[in-house]
Structure formats: structure tokens, C-alpha cells
Design an enzyme around this catalytic site. Structure first.
Site, short mmCIF file in Angstrom:
data_model
loop_
_atom_site.label_atom_id
_atom_site.label_comp_id
_atom_site.label_asym_id
_atom_site.label_seq_id
_atom_site.Cartn_x
_atom_site.Cartn_y
_atom_site.Cartn_z
N HIS A 84 0.84 -1.20 0.00
CA HIS A 84 0.00 0.00 0.00
C HIS A 84 0.88 1.25 0.00
CE1 HIS A 84 -3.70 -2.12 0.48
NE2 HIS A 84 -3.57 -2.42 1.76
N GLY B 96 -18.21 -5.15 -2.78
CA GLY B 96 -17.40 -5.10 -3.99
C GLY B 96 -18.12 -4.55 -5.21
#
Length: 340
Positions: free
Chosen positions: A148, A308
Site C-alpha cells: 500500500h 465489492g
């Protein structure tokens, strides 16, 4: 007497003990550095610190610093990069299955017995954490990692080695909502009250978010992609969801393992799309009841799966909030050629 008798321990054991002490001191040094940085409320259990222009909790920033010191990328490596809650779990499954198809690795068995975060671990969250500095040199190519970390804070060897980087991003409105739900699941487990939407939203707009500011993170990889398109692939979550087959073929081409005509005819692509779909992954036993080691804590695999979908922000943000985020995104991305 000690000199006459020689070393009490074999040289190899002594050398390993010295290395262990150096690793411990490295972690201790970086921990002290990060702890001295100003802190602020994060929405997670631990507070945020600001390092190199972005926000993270202490362990994640220390992991980043250790990765910068020790990680040595190779040209054959593949690094999946995302800002949190952008579809990381799904992309890991797609990359893992696509690269390992036809090899000695049983991708289907691996994904049925391990969470995608175990198949492709994070540099700063799993590999370089808890005083760990593992020897990665014996891993066979292609080595698969994830992160990340914003582009400008990546270990220097990632850029210098010309390894492949796959970056996945998402519309900031959906990203924020997914991040808020993720934070509150962690807070619930820690017996904390859910974080108010308004407060979380205000911080997000100020750039105070996990590995954020969001816009800086996305733009960093976007500009790197424009400069080195053959080494950095830029993927939008919405396009991946709308045309998974087309985007998967694009991904395979980038990774140097394109699908053959025979594979297409035999339904290999459709099979990977079906097996790696979030609905399929979330229903696996390992993801319903299993856990993944993140060094300083063990995480329930179920926390990595929610809806999602595209447009879930419509169920949570007021029109004023949505308009504010839209205008901010247009201003931040102005002149870049990018829009989410």
C-alpha cells in the site's frame, strides 16, 4: 581461557545472532523515529502518524522503513500496489492464478486453502514486521509481492530493478465507504463505537486516511505509469468489474504470460474469472472462518470481503458529500488526464 578454548558457539550461530541483534536494533530505531512524529486520531484502534507526506499507523510506517532498507527487487518480480479498499484481494487472486497457470503450483488448491494475502504478502504489513527481515533470495521467480506504500516511498530497488508493478485504484466515493466499513469492523472487534460517517468523511477530504491522501496516492502511480507504461500497469476497479475478461487479458499481456488461442477456446480465462470472483472467494471455507498472520496481529479473513460493487456510495453519502468529493477529485486531477 575463552581465547584458548575458542568460541563457545559455532561461527554460523554467532553470525546469525549478530544479524538478529542488528535487525532488532533497526526496528527499535525506526520505531523511536515514528513514535516521535506528531500523531492524530485515525479511525482505527491505533493513531496515525504522518511520514513523508502520507498517513499510517506506527507498525505500517516502520515496516515501510525496514522494507526501504532491506528489500531488493528483481526484474522478474511482480508488485501489486493499491491504496486500501480498492480491490486488493481480488487483484491478488487474479494475478496469482494467471501467473501460476500451467506451472507446478496448484493455484486452485492454493486459493482454496489460503487467503490471497497469504499467496501474495504485503511488504510493509506482513514481510517486514515484528522484527522480521526474511531472506527472500531463495524464492523462485517470479516473486509476487504487494504493497500500500505510495510510489514516492517505495524501496528504491523497485524502480531501479524495472520489476513490474500492477496498480489498482477505485472511485474515491466507493473507496471511502469501503474504508469506513473496514474501520468499523476493526473497531467493533476492539469493543469501540462505530466511527461517525461525518467525522470520517471530513478527515478523508482533508487527506487523513490510511496511506493517504487518496489523490496523492493515485496520482503518484498514474504519473509513474505514464512515464513507464511497460513496467507499471494502471487498472481501474470499475473497468475491471465491467469487463473482467478484457482486463484479465490485458493483465496477462503485461505480466508476460498472455493467454493463447487454445486457452481462450478451452475456457481458461472464463474459469479464472469465475474462480477468482469475490463471491467465489468469499464463500471458501478459508475466507469464511480462516485467519491471516499480519505479524503484529492475526486478522479474520472474512474482514477482507464485503460487497465489492460500484456505486454503493449512493446508499451512504448525502448529495452534498458526493458533490464535495467529486469537485475535489476534479481539482486534484486537473491536467493529469486521469478521472475516476
Amino acid at each position: 581461557m575463552a581465547d584458548a578454548l575458542g568460541s563457545r558457539f559455532p561461527p554460523r550461530i554467532e553470525e546469525e545472532a549478530e544479524k538478529e541483534e542488528v535487525r532488532h536494533q533497526t526496528y527499535q530505531h525506526f520505531t523511536h523515529l515514528v513514535a516521535a512524529l506528531p500523531s492524530l486520531e485515525s479511525g482505527f484502534v491505533d493513531p496515525f502518524h504522518c511520514y513523508n507526506g502520507w498517513y499510517g499507523v506506527l507498525t505500517n510506517i516502520v515496516g515501510t522503513m525496514v522494507a526501504q532498507k532491506y528489500f531488493r527487487a528483481r526484474p522478474t518480480d511482480v508488485l501489486i500496489a493499491t491504496i486500501p479498499k480498492s480491490g486488493t484481494t481480488w487483484m491478488k487472486a487474479l494475478v496469482f492464478y494467471t501467473i501460476n497457470r500451467g506451472s507446478h503450483v496448484d493455484s486452485r488448491h492454493a486459493l482454496e486453502s489460503c487467503n490471497p494475502h497469504e499467496c501474495i504478502p504485503f511488504l510493509e504489513l506482513q514481510i517486514y514486521t515484528n522484527n522480521r527481515v526474511p531472506d527472500l533470495s531463495e524464492l523462485p521467480p517470479p516473486r509476487l509481492f504487494s504493497t500500500h506504500i505510495p510510489f514516492h516511498s517505495l524501496p528504491a530497488s523497485v524502480v531501479e530493478s524495472d520489476c513490474r508493478v500492477v496498480y489498482l485504484c477505485r472511485n474515491p466515493k466507493d473507496n471511502f465507504i469501503s474504508l469506513l466499513h473496514h474501520q468499523n469492523r476493526h473497531r467493533t472487534k476492539a469493543n469501540l463505537e462505530p466511527r461517525p460517517l461525518e467525522k470520517a468523511f471530513d478527515n478523508f477530504c482533508k487527506g487523513i486516511s490510511f496511506f493517504g491522501p487518496f489523490w496523492d496516492h493515485v496520482l503518484g502511480y498514474w504519473k509513474a505509469h505514464l512515464e513507464r507504461p511497460k513496467k507499471i500497469l494502471f487498472v481501474k476497479y470499475e473497468e475491471l468489474l465491467q469487463d473482467t475478461v478484457g482486463q484479465l487479458k490485458r493483465l496477462a499481456e503485461f505480466l508476460g504470460c498472455p493467454f493463447s488461442e487454445d486457452e481462450e477456446k478451452e475456457g481458461v480465462i472464463d474459469g479464472i474469472v469465475r474462480l477468482c470472483a469475490l463471491e467465489s472467494l468469499s464463500n471458501l471455507k478459508v475466507n469464511r472462518s480462516g485467519t491471516t498472520d499480519f505479524g503484529h496481529r492475526t486478522v479474520d479473513n472474512s474482514i477482507f470481503f464485503r460487497r465489492g460493487v460500484v456505486g454503493d456510495w449512493l446508499n451512504h453519502l448525502t448529495p452534498e458529500m458526493a458533490d464535495r468529493l467529486q469537485k475535489m477529485t476534479e481539482e486534484k486531477f486537473a491536467g493529469s488526464g486521469l478521472m475516476l
